[in-house]
Write an enzyme that holds these catalytic residues in place. Sequence first.
Site, PDB file in Angstrom:
ATOM      1  N   GLY A  54       0.813  -1.201   0.000  1.00 19.38           N
ATOM      2  CA  GLY A  54       0.000   0.000   0.000  1.00 19.38           C
ATOM      3  C   GLY A  54       0.847   1.252   0.000  1.00 19.38           C
ATOM      4  O   GLY A  54       1.980   1.255  -0.475  1.00 19.38           O
ATOM      5  N   CYS A  55       0.325   2.329   0.544  1.00 15.57           N
ATOM      6  CA  CYS A  55       1.022   3.614   0.561  1.00 15.57           C
ATOM      7  C   CYS A  55       2.328   3.525   1.345  1.00 15.57           C
ATOM      8  O   CYS A  55       2.351   3.064   2.487  1.00 15.57           O
ATOM      9  CB  CYS A  55       0.123   4.664   1.197  1.00 15.57           C
ATOM     10  SG  CYS A  55       0.885   6.292   1.316  1.00 15.57           S
TER      11      CYS A  55
END
Length: 221
Positions: A54-55
Amino acid sequence: MKKTALLTITAALLLLSCNSNSQTNTHTNKTQSSKEPVAVAPVNGLERAYFASGCFWCVEAIYESVKGVKEVISGYAGGHTENPTYESSNTGRTGHAEAVEVYYDPNIISFASLVDVYFGSQNPTQVNGQGPDRGSQYRSLIFYQNEAQKQIIEKKKKALAEKLDAPIAAEIVPFEKFWKAEGYHQDYEKRNPNNPYIRNVSIPRLLKFQKKFPELLKKNH
């Protein structure tokens, strides 16, 4: 009224995203998985490991809180283009995912424990993203540099799949190259504590991980 409500909801979703221009392109690593992994040399006694989940703002903060981890760099990996940037990788067309480079002391924490941190700090069944961040640039990748690391990852992934009785989204791929992200991305969570995404996504994800693994945390976390 419905149109206004819809616009409000849409704006909120975009606000709570690591990048509001995220794409939903899928990406596979069939060609990449057949390549030989690249092993990186230790730096001042510190080993390096690479993860995408993810981020990278979230993942960097998580690994920074783990004892034995000396530094975490945000960047890009797993793609097919040279010198990726934040803008280019977030089109979903470069093949790169937001990733982190973890510098760790193997005398304090093992690669196996870093893998536990990886699987334990995400939604392991979410495909092509994490939380509100969707797209191939946010897909879960876990990189190995040798056969021993690959076996550790495969064993833990299999055990987790059996425990959850569900397929695990993370792709196991040979490490090739890590590209450091732009300077403003480094230590983003620490430097931007009032950012809406940090407050509503990054920090809750960090706290959830820390509650789950208190024995792995540095004393100041």
